[in-house]
Design a protein around this motif. Structure first.
Motif, PDB file in Angstrom:
ATOM      1  N   SER A  84       0.739  -1.318  -0.072  1.00 53.78           N
ATOM      2  CA  SER A  84      -0.101   0.223  -0.089  1.00 53.78           C
ATOM      3  C   SER A  84       0.678   1.106   0.001  1.00 53.78           C
ATOM      4  O   SER A  84       0.475   2.131  -0.709  1.00 53.78           O
ATOM      5  CB  SER A  84      -1.047   0.055   1.325  1.00 53.78           C
ATOM      6  OG  SER A  84      -1.861  -1.206   1.222  1.00 53.78           O
ATOM      7  N   ALA A  88       0.840   3.997  -2.860  1.00 52.91           N
ATOM      8  CA  ALA A  88       0.815   5.425  -2.526  1.00 52.91           C
ATOM      9  C   ALA A  88       1.839   6.365  -2.952  1.00 52.91           C
ATOM     10  O   ALA A  88       1.522   7.567  -3.341  1.00 52.91           O
ATOM     11  CB  ALA A  88       0.718   5.561  -0.851  1.00 52.91           C
ATOM     12  N   ILE A  91       1.335   6.992  -6.835  1.00 54.53           N
ATOM     13  CA  ILE A  91       0.271   8.061  -6.923  1.00 54.53           C
ATOM     14  C   ILE A  91       0.798   9.496  -6.660  1.00 54.53           C
ATOM     15  O   ILE A  91       0.597  10.343  -7.459  1.00 54.53           O
ATOM     16  CB  ILE A  91      -1.062   7.536  -5.880  1.00 54.53           C
ATOM     17  CG1 ILE A  91      -1.720   6.302  -6.425  1.00 54.53           C
ATOM     18  CG2 ILE A  91      -2.009   8.785  -5.955  1.00 54.53           C
ATOM     19  CD1 ILE A  91      -2.731   5.775  -5.507  1.00 54.53           C
ATOM     20  N   GLY A  98      -2.713  12.004 -10.190  1.00 61.48           N
ATOM     21  CA  GLY A  98      -2.923  10.723  -9.494  1.00 61.48           C
ATOM     22  C   GLY A  98      -3.411  11.020  -8.096  1.00 61.48           C
ATOM     23  O   GLY A  98      -4.511  10.384  -7.749  1.00 61.48           O
ATOM     24  N   VAL A  99      -3.308  12.097  -7.451  1.00 67.11           N
ATOM     25  CA  VAL A  99      -4.141  12.263  -6.240  1.00 67.11           C
ATOM     26  C   VAL A  99      -5.576  12.812  -6.381  1.00 67.11           C
ATOM     27  O   VAL A  99      -6.484  11.980  -5.622  1.00 67.11           O
ATOM     28  CB  VAL A  99      -3.514  13.427  -5.163  1.00 67.11           C
ATOM     29  CG1 VAL A  99      -4.133  13.770  -4.088  1.00 67.11           C
ATOM     30  CG2 VAL A  99      -1.862  13.278  -5.159  1.00 67.11           C
ATOM     31  N   TYR A 102      -7.301   9.285  -7.253  1.00 66.60           N
ATOM     32  CA  TYR A 102      -7.492   8.362  -5.773  1.00 66.60           C
ATOM     33  C   TYR A 102      -8.679   9.154  -5.194  1.00 66.60           C
ATOM     34  O   TYR A 102      -9.472   8.478  -4.525  1.00 66.60           O
ATOM     35  CB  TYR A 102      -6.008   8.441  -5.097  1.00 66.60           C
ATOM     36  CG  TYR A 102      -6.473   7.399  -3.855  1.00 66.60           C
ATOM     37  CD1 TYR A 102      -6.133   6.134  -4.304  1.00 66.60           C
ATOM     38  CD2 TYR A 102      -6.268   8.190  -2.565  1.00 66.60           C
ATOM     39  CE1 TYR A 102      -6.252   5.094  -3.081  1.00 66.60           C
ATOM     40  CE2 TYR A 102      -6.498   7.219  -1.650  1.00 66.60           C
ATOM     41  CZ  TYR A 102      -6.491   5.735  -1.681  1.00 66.60           C
ATOM     42  OH  TYR A 102      -6.513   4.939  -0.770  1.00 66.60           O
ATOM     43  N   ASN A 106     -12.242   7.169  -3.948  1.00 68.61           N
ATOM     44  CA  ASN A 106     -12.401   7.121  -2.635  1.00 68.61           C
ATOM     45  C   ASN A 106     -13.771   7.500  -2.546  1.00 68.61           C
ATOM     46  O   ASN A 106     -14.791   6.795  -1.642  1.00 68.61           O
ATOM     47  CB  ASN A 106     -11.608   8.162  -1.852  1.00 68.61           C
ATOM     48  CG  ASN A 106     -10.477   7.274  -1.315  1.00 68.61           C
ATOM     49  OD1 ASN A 106     -10.422   5.966  -1.269  1.00 68.61           O
ATOM     50  ND2 ASN A 106      -9.327   7.943  -1.023  1.00 68.61           N
ATOM     51  N   LYS A 151      -8.300  -1.016  -0.543  1.00 70.98           N
ATOM     52  CA  LYS A 151      -7.122   0.222  -0.745  1.00 70.98           C
ATOM     53  C   LYS A 151      -6.382  -0.209  -1.866  1.00 70.98           C
ATOM     54  O   LYS A 151      -6.314   0.621  -2.908  1.00 70.98           O
ATOM     55  CB  LYS A 151      -6.469   0.414   0.448  1.00 70.98           C
ATOM     56  CG  LYS A 151      -5.556   1.620   0.283  1.00 70.98           C
ATOM     57  CD  LYS A 151      -4.569   1.833   1.416  1.00 70.98           C
ATOM     58  CE  LYS A 151      -5.487   2.239   2.736  1.00 70.98           C
ATOM     59  NZ  LYS A 151      -4.478   2.326   3.992  1.00 70.98           N
ATOM     60  N   ARG A 154      -8.496   0.468  -5.325  1.00 70.13           N
ATOM     61  CA  ARG A 154      -8.561   1.734  -5.602  1.00 70.13           C
ATOM     62  C   ARG A 154      -7.272   2.480  -6.120  1.00 70.13           C
ATOM     63  O   ARG A 154      -7.211   3.083  -6.812  1.00 70.13           O
ATOM     64  CB  ARG A 154      -9.463   2.399  -4.684  1.00 70.13           C
ATOM     65  CG  ARG A 154     -10.874   2.230  -4.171  1.00 70.13           C
ATOM     66  CD  ARG A 154     -11.436   2.896  -3.081  1.00 70.13           C
ATOM     67  NE  ARG A 154     -11.003   2.119  -1.804  1.00 70.13           N
ATOM     68  CZ  ARG A 154     -10.294   2.797  -0.856  1.00 70.13           C
ATOM     69  NH1 ARG A 154      -9.736   4.121  -1.043  1.00 70.13           N
ATOM     70  NH2 ARG A 154      -9.739   2.164   0.181  1.00 70.13           N
ATOM     71  N   ALA A 155      -6.233   2.082  -5.230  1.00 71.96           N
ATOM     72  CA  ALA A 155      -4.862   2.508  -5.727  1.00 71.96           C
ATOM     73  C   ALA A 155      -4.583   1.947  -7.077  1.00 71.96           C
ATOM     74  O   ALA A 155      -4.000   2.909  -8.045  1.00 71.96           O
ATOM     75  CB  ALA A 155      -3.927   2.184  -4.791  1.00 71.96           C
ATOM     76  N   SER A 158      -6.568   4.098  -9.668  1.00 70.32           N
ATOM     77  CA  SER A 158      -6.224   5.364  -9.893  1.00 70.32           C
ATOM     78  C   SER A 158      -4.971   5.572 -10.680  1.00 70.32           C
ATOM     79  O   SER A 158      -4.765   6.443 -11.518  1.00 70.32           O
ATOM     80  CB  SER A 158      -5.813   5.915  -8.312  1.00 70.32           C
ATOM     81  OG  SER A 158      -6.889   5.800  -7.594  1.00 70.32           O
ATOM     82  N   ALA A 162      -5.193   7.742 -13.973  1.00 70.99           N
ATOM     83  CA  ALA A 162      -4.365   9.170 -13.653  1.00 70.99           C
ATOM     84  C   ALA A 162      -3.724   9.926 -14.970  1.00 70.99           C
ATOM     85  O   ALA A 162      -4.168  10.949 -15.089  1.00 70.99           O
ATOM     86  CB  ALA A 162      -3.054   8.930 -12.951  1.00 70.99           C
TER      87      ALA A 162
END
Length: 211
Positions: A84, A88, A91, A98-99, A102, A106, A151, A154-155, A158, A162
Motif C-alpha cells: 500500500s 501510495a 500515486i 494521481g491524487v 484517488y 474514494n 485500498k 482503488r490505488a 487510480s 491518472a
C-alpha cells in the motif's frame, strides 16, 4: 637412531649459545608421513562437523524457515502495508492527477458502500435525526474498515486512470482559465460536498421514515 615405523630420529644442537636447539628431535620421513597425533582424526572430524553446523545455521538464517514470523497473519499484513505504501508513493509521484484520481475513487467507494450498508441498517421507530446520525456513524465505521481492504484495488485503478485525469484537468483549466491547482481544489470540493449532501439525504430519509 631408528624409530618404529621406518622413521629416523636424530638430535641436532644449535651450536654455541643455542639453548633452544639442544635436544631438538627431528623426524626424517623415509617415504611416508609421520604418524598422526593421538585423537587427531577425531578432532578433525569434530571440527568439520561443527563447521558444517555453523554453515547450516547461517544458511537457515537467510531462509524463511530460519526467520521466526516468516508466515502467518502478521507477515501478510506487513506485506499488504508495504504494498500500500509503495502504491501510495507511485500515486504521489504522478502529481495532482494521481491524487485527484484517488480522491474520486474514494468518493465513489464511500458513496456506494454507505448506500448499501445504510439500506440494510434498521433503526427503531421515533429515533429522530440525532439517533439516525449516530447509527450512520456506526455504519461509516464499518465502511471505513472495508476501505482498508479495498485500498490496493482503488490505488491500482487510480494509477490506471491518472493519465486521463491529467488530460481532464488540463482541459478544465483551459476552459475556466484557472490553473491545475485550482482545478484540483474544485474537483476535490465537489466530491466532498456532493458525498456529504448525499449522506445527509439518506440519513434524513430513514429518520423521517422511522418517525
Amino acid at each position: 637412531f631408528a624409530a618404529p615405523g621406518g622413521y629416523t630420529m636424530s638430535k641436532q644442537s644449535a651450536g654455541r649459545g643455542g639453548r633452544r636447539g639442544r635436544g631438538l628431535v627431528v623426524f626424517a620421513a623415509s617415504g611416508s608421513a609421520p604418524p598422526p597425533a593421538p585423537g587427531g582424526q577425531e578432532l578433525s572430524e569434530a571440527g568439520g562437523a561443527s563447521a558444517g553446523k555453523e554453515e547450516t545455521s547461517k544458511v537457515g538464517e537467510g531462509t524463511p524457515e530460519g526467520n521466526s514470523g516468516g508466515s502467518g497473519p502478521g507477515s501478510w499484513f506487513k506485506a499488504y502495508s508495504d504494498k500500500s505504501q509503495d502504491m501510495a508513493a507511485q500515486i504521489k509521484s504522478l502529481g495532482l492527477a494521481g491524487v485527484t484520481a484517488y480522491g474520486v475513487f474514494n468518493t465513489l467507494y464511500y458513496v456506494t458502500a454507505f448506500s448499501l450498508a445504510w439500506s440494510y441498517r434498521s433503526v427503531p421507530p421515533g429515533i429522530g435525526f440525532a439517533g439516525a446520525m449516530k447509527a450512520a456513524a456506526e455504519v461509516l465505521a464499518l465502511v471505513w474498515a472495508g476501505s482498508q481492504v479495498t485500498k490496493l484495488m482503488r490505488a491500482g485503478m487510480s494509477l490506471a486512470v491518472a493519465p486521463y485525469m491529467d488530460k481532464f484537468m488540463t482541459w478544465l483549466s483551459r476552459k475556466t482559465g484557472y490553473s491545475q491547482q485550482a482545478a484540483f481544489v474544485m474537483i476535490t470540493a465537489g466530491c466532498l460536498v456532493s458525498s456529504l449532501a448525499f449522506f445527509g439525504v439518506l440519513i434524513a430519509a430513514k429518520a423521517s421514515a422511522a418517525a
